[in-house]
Motif scaffolding. Structure first.
Motif, PDB file in Angstrom:
ATOM      1  N   GLN A  76      -2.144  36.963 -38.594  1.00 51.49           N
ATOM      2  CA  GLN A  76      -2.913  38.205 -38.678  1.00 51.49           C
ATOM      3  C   GLN A  76      -2.081  39.299 -39.332  1.00 51.49           C
ATOM      4  OE1 GLN A  76      -4.680  39.599 -35.000  1.00 51.49           O
ATOM      5  NE2 GLN A  76      -4.419  41.726 -35.619  1.00 51.49           N
ATOM      6  N   GLN A  77      -2.643  39.910 -40.352  1.00 50.72           N
ATOM      7  CA  GLN A  77      -2.000  41.056 -40.996  1.00 50.72           C
ATOM      8  C   GLN A  77      -2.630  42.327 -40.438  1.00 50.72           C
ATOM      9  OE1 GLN A  77      -2.688  41.580 -45.232  1.00 50.72           O
ATOM     10  NE2 GLN A  77      -0.622  42.355 -45.524  1.00 50.72           N
ATOM     11  N   ASP A  78      -1.844  43.116 -39.751  1.00 44.30           N
ATOM     12  CA  ASP A  78      -2.327  44.337 -39.104  1.00 44.30           C
ATOM     13  C   ASP A  78      -1.833  45.540 -39.908  1.00 44.30           C
ATOM     14  OD1 ASP A  78      -3.568  45.311 -36.358  1.00 44.30           O
ATOM     15  OD2 ASP A  78      -1.860  46.612 -36.784  1.00 44.30           O
ATOM     16  N   CYS A  80      -2.052  49.773 -40.555  1.00 43.06           N
ATOM     17  CA  CYS A  80      -2.400  51.099 -40.032  1.00 43.06           C
ATOM     18  C   CYS A  80      -2.557  52.051 -41.208  1.00 43.06           C
ATOM     19  CB  CYS A  80      -1.321  51.593 -39.074  1.00 43.06           C
ATOM     20  SG  CYS A  80      -1.648  53.240 -38.413  1.00 43.06           S
ATOM     21  N   GLN A  86       2.607  47.925 -41.871  1.00 45.83           N
ATOM     22  CA  GLN A  86       1.995  46.618 -41.765  1.00 45.83           C
ATOM     23  C   GLN A  86       2.855  45.717 -40.882  1.00 45.83           C
ATOM     24  OE1 GLN A  86       0.883  44.776 -45.466  1.00 45.83           O
ATOM     25  NE2 GLN A  86       0.400  46.726 -46.454  1.00 45.83           N
ATOM     26  N   GLU A  88       2.908  41.464 -39.248  1.00 45.23           N
ATOM     27  CA  GLU A  88       2.324  40.132 -39.185  1.00 45.23           C
ATOM     28  C   GLU A  88       2.328  39.645 -37.739  1.00 45.23           C
ATOM     29  OE1 GLU A  88       0.971  38.111 -41.477  1.00 45.23           O
ATOM     30  OE2 GLU A  88       1.245  39.455 -43.191  1.00 45.23           O
ATOM     31  N   GLN A 195      -6.623  42.905 -40.438  1.00 43.10           N
ATOM     32  CA  GLN A 195      -7.191  43.966 -39.609  1.00 43.10           C
ATOM     33  C   GLN A 195      -6.629  45.298 -40.050  1.00 43.10           C
ATOM     34  OE1 GLN A 195      -8.095  43.706 -35.157  1.00 43.10           O
ATOM     35  NE2 GLN A 195      -6.155  44.777 -35.131  1.00 43.10           N
ATOM     36  N   ARG A 197      -6.652  49.467 -39.369  1.00 43.14           N
ATOM     37  CA  ARG A 197      -6.943  50.485 -38.362  1.00 43.14           C
ATOM     38  C   ARG A 197      -7.043  51.862 -39.000  1.00 43.14           C
ATOM     39  NH1 ARG A 197      -4.768  48.709 -33.165  1.00 43.14           N
ATOM     40  NH2 ARG A 197      -3.773  46.671 -33.386  1.00 43.14           N
ATOM     41  N   ILE A 202     -11.788  50.331 -36.525  1.00 44.26           N
ATOM     42  CA  ILE A 202     -10.972  49.168 -36.879  1.00 44.26           C
ATOM     43  C   ILE A 202     -11.883  48.166 -37.563  1.00 44.26           C
ATOM     44  CG2 ILE A 202      -9.566  47.262 -36.013  1.00 44.26           C
ATOM     45  CD1 ILE A 202      -8.896  48.978 -33.585  1.00 44.26           C
ATOM     46  N   GLY A 204     -12.021  44.266 -39.432  1.00 44.31           N
ATOM     47  CA  GLY A 204     -11.323  43.004 -39.605  1.00 44.31           C
ATOM     48  C   GLY A 204     -12.074  42.101 -40.571  1.00 44.31           C
ATOM     49  N   LEU A 398      -5.556  49.201 -27.645  1.00 48.75           N
ATOM     50  CA  LEU A 398      -6.254  49.565 -28.875  1.00 48.75           C
ATOM     51  C   LEU A 398      -6.811  50.985 -28.825  1.00 48.75           C
ATOM     52  CD1 LEU A 398      -8.268  46.358 -29.860  1.00 48.75           C
ATOM     53  CD2 LEU A 398      -6.430  47.455 -31.156  1.00 48.75           C
TER      54      LEU A 398
END
Length: 431
Positions: A76-78, A80, A86, A88, A195, A197, A202, A204, A398
């Protein structure tokens, strides 16, 4: 005279159909009562991780489903938006794919014997027959069914859960939009979960295959409930059409039940909520399949309610969201329901094969079924408590909680879930 059935499953969703198929694989006949006039697969996509694929393998439907979706190879790449950071996040060891819900529903339904699924069966009430200890199910069409075993797989607003006296599910302060977008020439996205934010939203994105992606958007929901329909359309007409420059409205100001009736409005409000997001995300929503769009107010059953809940009354129990509806933060709701189906069918089969009803009689049958349901609840309870607790803590984090709450949540996560993907390695066992 009331119609008598051995096993009645209320709800023709993923868990209900999986339970019917698991029972069928063990040689136990059941009927599925679905209130809709057709099998529906709201929610567009569903992520299945290693534990869910194990359960689908037991049902005998996994091989064909694997042909419809790519395995996710990246974590998952998150991202903001506020600070550009970023990170992982690993998906866990094993197999993760995103399926079309409709294909999962169809695969389960087509594997069942003809006549198993009964559509248009709206349940009005459930009562126990004091003479036989069987359940009497009163339907809206005036007919009644007497069930020797009743299994509620009827979702977060479960009639069967109400009959059992379970505490009501709670609303999360989030609504979720879900949909598909087709890219005829190929999407070219990374083969993993992304994902992003924003301040209040948010979003995805997960590829299903090389041309189709599933996406979702979470946003804070309106705690005051829904708007009246006439008032809503008056506001929509005056604000969104006559003066579009003043008509920006968010999912937090409109009632979810009203918005859910209009896919174009879902799309419009989603676009309003993702202003400032990357162009590829905005285009994804603009080009989405309108028929796939849905919005729901998210619910959950609290971990402490699962720990203490009484999930059996006589020969009645629940499974799936009716038992343990949870937020989407682990992607385990559907897989947990399929696990329920495997364990429930196994427990019932083991006990029902221990006796001969022609010689032992009805009371022995009831006693053996009650033992089977108790064993099922015992096997599932702590698995579900752990899943719901991890989901609950993730949901709290979250929401950007106060510093003290964040500190406590992080400590609990480190102590209880040091391996954040361990839940994907769970094995519910063989049928």
């Amino acid at each position: 005279m009331d119609q008598v059935e051995e096993m009645v499953i209320v709800g023709g969703g993923i868990c209900g159909l999986a339970t019917a198929l698991a029972l069928h694989r063990k040689g136990i006949k059941s009927v599925v009562l679905e209130k809709s006039e057709s099998l529906r697969a709201s929610g567009a996509g569903i992520t299945i991780q290693t534990n869910g694929w194990r359960a689908l393998d037991e049902l005998g439907v996994a091989s064909n489903l694997r042909l419809t979706a790519l395995p996710l190879q990246l974590g998952q790449q998150d991202i903001c938006l506020a600070n550009g950071k970023q990170r992982e996040i690993p998906l866990g060891i094993g197999e993760t794919r995103c399926l079309r819900r409709s294909e999962l529903i169809t695969s389960l339904a087509e594997s069942l014997p003809p006549g198993t699924i009964h559509l248009g069966c709206q349940i009005l009430s459930i009562a126990l027959d004091p003479l036989s200890s069987y359940s009497i199910i009163q339907l809206q069409n005036g007919s009644a069914i007497k069930a020797k075993v009743l299994i509620g797989c009827d979702g977060a607003n479960s009639v069967v859960a109400d009959f059992l006296g379970l505490k009501p599910t709670k609303f999360l302060s989030l609504s979720e939009v879900r949909g598909y977008t087709e890219y005829p020439s190929g999407h070219g996205f990374r083969n993993g979960f992304v994902q992003i934010r924003g301040d209040d939203s948010i979003i995805g994105r997960i590829p299903i295959d090389n041309k189709l992606v599933y996406w979702f958007m979470n946003q804070k929901a309106n705690p005051k409930g829904t708007l009246e329909l006439d008032t809503f359309y008056l506001q929509l007409s005056s604000l969104c059409m006559s003066r579009p420059e003043e008509g920006a409205m968010s999912l937090s100001t409109l009632g979810v039940s009203v918005v859910a009736k209009d896919p174009e409005l879902i799309q419009q409000l989603t676009l309003e909520s993702i202003k400032g997001f990357p162009p590829e995300i905005v285009d994804m929503v603009k080009n989405s399949d309108l028929e796939s769009l849905s919005i729901t107010r998210l619910r959950y059953r609290a971990p402490w309610d699962i720990l203490q809940g009484s999930f059996r009354k006589g020969t009645v129990t629940v499974a799936g969201d009716a038992m343990h509806v949870m937020g989407p933060f682990l992607g385990q709701g559907g897989s947990a329901g399929i696990e329920d189906a495997i364990v429930l069918a196994r427990c019932l089969s083991q006990k029902m094969h221990e006796f001969d009803i022609t010689t032992n009689g009805r009371q022995v049958l009831v006693h053996k079924v009650e033992e089977a349901l108790d064993q099922y609840v015992k096997e599932r309870r702590m698995r579900l408590v752990r899943l719901s607790t991890q989901t609950y803590l993730n949901g709290l984090l979250l929401k950007n909680p106060p510093l003290l709450v964040r500190f406590v949540c992080n400590i609990l996560m480190m102590v209880l879930f040091s391996n954040s993907t361990a839940h994907t390695q769970y094995d519910c066992g063989h049928l």
